[in-house]
Scaffold this active site. Sequence first.
Site, PDB file in Angstrom:
ATOM      1  N   SER A  49       0.838  -1.205   0.000  1.00  0.00           N
ATOM      2  CA  SER A  49       0.000   0.000   0.000  1.00  0.00           C
ATOM      3  C   SER A  49       0.868   1.248   0.000  1.00  0.00           C
ATOM      4  O   SER A  49       0.609   2.209  -0.737  1.00  0.00           O
ATOM      5  CB  SER A  49      -0.934  -0.007   1.216  1.00  0.00           C
ATOM      6  OG  SER A  49      -1.755  -1.143   1.187  1.00  0.00           O
ATOM      7  N   SER A  68      -3.683   1.471  -1.366  1.00  0.00           N
ATOM      8  CA  SER A  68      -4.338   0.383  -0.652  1.00  0.00           C
ATOM      9  C   SER A  68      -4.146  -0.908  -1.425  1.00  0.00           C
ATOM     10  O   SER A  68      -4.053  -0.905  -2.656  1.00  0.00           O
ATOM     11  CB  SER A  68      -5.834   0.696  -0.483  1.00  0.00           C
ATOM     12  OG  SER A  68      -6.462  -0.269   0.324  1.00  0.00           O
ATOM     13  N   ASP A  69      -4.094  -2.001  -0.696  1.00  0.00           N
ATOM     14  CA  ASP A  69      -4.011  -3.315  -1.315  1.00  0.00           C
ATOM     15  C   ASP A  69      -4.695  -4.312  -0.399  1.00  0.00           C
ATOM     16  O   ASP A  69      -4.759  -4.106   0.814  1.00  0.00           O
ATOM     17  CB  ASP A  69      -2.568  -3.724  -1.570  1.00  0.00           C
ATOM     18  CG  ASP A  69      -2.429  -4.695  -2.733  1.00  0.00           C
ATOM     19  OD1 ASP A  69      -3.432  -5.335  -3.106  1.00  0.00           O
ATOM     20  OD2 ASP A  69      -1.328  -4.819  -3.272  1.00  0.00           O
ATOM     21  N   THR A  70      -5.196  -5.382  -0.986  1.00  0.00           N
ATOM     22  CA  THR A  70      -5.950  -6.388  -0.241  1.00  0.00           C
ATOM     23  C   THR A  70      -5.436  -7.767  -0.578  1.00  0.00           C
ATOM     24  O   THR A  70      -5.120  -8.055  -1.730  1.00  0.00           O
ATOM     25  CB  THR A  70      -7.457  -6.297  -0.586  1.00  0.00           C
ATOM     26  OG1 THR A  70      -7.920  -4.984  -0.263  1.00  0.00           O
ATOM     27  CG2 THR A  70      -8.274  -7.317   0.193  1.00  0.00           C
ATOM     28  N   GLY A 105      -4.383  -3.316   3.418  1.00  0.00           N
ATOM     29  CA  GLY A 105      -3.426  -2.312   3.862  1.00  0.00           C
ATOM     30  C   GLY A 105      -3.854  -0.936   3.394  1.00  0.00           C
ATOM     31  O   GLY A 105      -4.562  -0.794   2.398  1.00  0.00           O
TER      32      GLY A 105
END
Length: 187
Positions: A49, A68-70, A105
């Site tokens: 992120s 952002s990241d998942t 994140g």
Amino acid sequence: MKTLILASQSPRRKELLERCGIPFETMPADINESIDTDQQLEKEIERLSYEKAKHIFSLRPDAVVIGSDTIVAVDGKPLGKPHDRQTAEHMLKSIQGRSHHVITGLAILSAKRTYMTHETAEVTFASMDEAEIARYIDTGECFDKAGAYGIQGYGGRYISQIHGDYYAIMGLPLHLVYEELKNYSLY
């Protein structure tokens, strides 16, 4: 007033950020999104992120940038996005009938402030038979989603329980974003 930039091309993140009521631009960050599976997944998703936000911030240092990241994790092992039908089927079989974690994140960068965190939610996926798995894969929804499902789409019908932030599962912990953006003079 500073410009807010979402370092993503995700339509879900864009939709969620629109709910904050603050004008923003989108600029996808072209970074290496591989993770080190020997590291703690929460720290790796925060790092990704941050790398997304940092990449865009290097191009627009006058802005406030959100990255952002998942990731979806089963038994501590990350599931990425499936690239073919066989991988999607394998992923869906690995999460059906049990719980897994979704870790999102978040990094928000400006010239004066850096904020990094993550949100973890537990998702319980209902049992699926072979026909249900095949029908879900046929929707095509699973191919651009970590863990091979989208909670906000057809995949939502297989979610029997969640513990945690629904919006983080979608890809952006909305309340954390909103609370942090209060510090950036964007209104």
